[in-house]
Design a protein around this motif. Structure first.
Motif, PDB file in Angstrom:
ATOM      1  N   LEU A 218      16.083  81.632  71.441  1.00 35.43           N
ATOM      2  CA  LEU A 218      14.774  81.825  72.052  1.00 35.43           C
ATOM      3  C   LEU A 218      14.908  82.501  73.407  1.00 35.43           C
ATOM      4  O   LEU A 218      15.785  82.155  74.198  1.00 35.43           O
ATOM      5  CB  LEU A 218      14.063  80.479  72.225  1.00 35.43           C
ATOM      6  N   THR A 219      14.038  83.467  73.642  1.00 31.31           N
ATOM      7  CA  THR A 219      13.936  84.113  74.952  1.00 31.31           C
ATOM      8  C   THR A 219      12.613  83.664  75.563  1.00 31.31           C
ATOM      9  O   THR A 219      11.549  84.229  75.260  1.00 31.31           O
ATOM     10  CB  THR A 219      13.995  85.643  74.818  1.00 31.31           C
ATOM     11  N   ASP A 260       8.904  81.735  73.448  1.00 28.28           N
ATOM     12  CA  ASP A 260       9.370  83.036  72.970  1.00 28.28           C
ATOM     13  C   ASP A 260       8.185  83.705  72.286  1.00 28.28           C
ATOM     14  O   ASP A 260       7.754  83.270  71.208  1.00 28.28           O
ATOM     15  CB  ASP A 260      10.537  82.847  71.994  1.00 28.28           C
TER      16      ASP A 260
END
Length: 370
Positions: A218-219, A260
């Motif tokens: 996840l960003t 995200d």
């Protein structure tokens, strides 16, 4: 002072010799039961003490009568010590056998007798640790069985879903090779549609495999749920139009969350696609965003007719499709969309749930407020 030192030396020498012999005997009994080991240890202890006492008595030049008295006292003490050791060793042996049964049950064997609380602190702690390990192992086995069952069902469902479009593609390709279709362009469009459907199924499988393998990266960024929901509604507009379903946004609050954006947008899109496909023509799918108890709630309400109560806990299982009321429409997916939603939401430390409401179902995604 010299006499005292001499007495200590004689007692130590006599007792040490007998003790060393006793230790050799204990080594020979190392594979025996605990009761035998405790009795042997008592014998060695008393024998060492008796040897020291006899050695000192002889050095003191006691009479034969006095020496006999000392020997009798040592013998009686040894018998009493062995009896006490055997008596105290019985509950310890029982505790050890119960722990052995508990350990055997951990490996899948038959359980031993019910374990009682041991009077020995170390054995009681060991028993509690084994019980905790047993509970964790049982839960792990249940999860493993559930995952294996879901995997087998997924393979069966995917095999069935792939067989139908592949058979259609093969038939259309053979028809085009033989020059049979009067309108080849229509066949080409159908082939393109089936290929897009197969591509979507493969994408879902890849995404689900990443989630289940813990490889979903996840960003996180601070975004507005209003934008995510608006993008998802725009992305499903064509599908809603083809199904004659209206998608309505109700009270969509511009709440910031730390997620995200790409993955969360996919989760919301999957919920909308699922709702549109199971809503009858001229029906409405309602989308809302609100806040409650420190959480942000994204809700999607359809008009599918409801889900049986006994099936509600399985809605987010891999490959679940439910009863005829929620069978996939033509061109539907492989039943992976909701499983992907749960995986993405839980990866964001959120929760997802479903409940029947009115003539349909209400899906809710709860995320920590950003």
């Amino acid at each position: 002072m010299k006499d005292f030192a001499l007495i200590c030396l004689i007692a130590a020498g006599s007792g040490l010799g007998v003790t060393l012999l006793g230790l050799l005997g204990l080594r020979a009994l190392r594979n025996r039961s605990l009761s035998v080991a405790l009795a042997a240890m008592s014998v060695v202890t008393i024998a060492g003490m008796a040897a020291g006492t006899v050695g000192v008595s002889q050095a003191m030049l006691l009479s034969s009568h006095d020496l006999t008295v000392v020997m009798v006292v040592c013998a009686v003490s040894a018998v009493l010590a062995i009896g006490v050791a055997m008596l105290l060793g019985r509950p310890v042996v029982a505790d050890v056998r119960a722990l052995r049964g508990t350990a055997r049950a951990l490996g899948g064997g038959p359980p031993g007798p019910p374990r009682r609380v041991s009077a020995v602190v170390e054995l009681a702690e060991l028993g509690r640790e084994l019980e905790r390990a047993g509970v964790q192992l049982s839960e792990s086995r249940e999860r493993e069985r559930a995952v294996e069952h879901a995997r087998r069902e997924l393979i069966a469902w995917i095999s069935h879903d792939l067989r139908t479009p592949l058979a259609g593609l093969r038939a259309m390709a053979e028809a085009l090779e033989d020059g049979l279709p009067e309108d080849p362009a229509r066949y080409h469009r159908r082939i393109r549609t089936e290929v897009d459907r197969l591509s979507g199924m493969v994408d879902d499988l890849f995404e689900l495999s990443r989630i289940q393998a813990g490889a979903l990266k996840l960003t996180l960024a601070r975004v507005s749920l209003y934008d995510l929901v608006a993008d998802a509604m725009a992305g499903t507009e064509e599908l809603a139009r083809s199904c004659s379903v209206r998608v309505a946004g109700e009270d969509i609050v511009a709440v910031p969350v730390r997620v995200d954006g790409r993955e969360m947008s996919r989760a919301i899109t999957n919920l909308l696609v699922n709702a549109i496909r199971h809503t009858p023509s001229d029906g409405t799918v309602a989308v809302g965003v609100s806040t409650a108890e420190g959480e942000v709630v994204v809700s999607v309400t359809d008009a599918c007719g409801g889900i049986p109560e006994e099936d509600l806990p399985r809605v987010f299982d891999t490959g679940w499709r439910g009863t005829h009321a929620r069978t996939p429409a033509p061109g539907g997916g492989a039943g992976l969309g909701l499983a992907i939603v749960r995986g993405i939401v839980e990866a964001h430390a959120g929760r997802v749930g479903v409940a029947n409401t009115g003539m349909g179902c209400r899906f809710e995604v709860r995320l920590p407020a950003g």
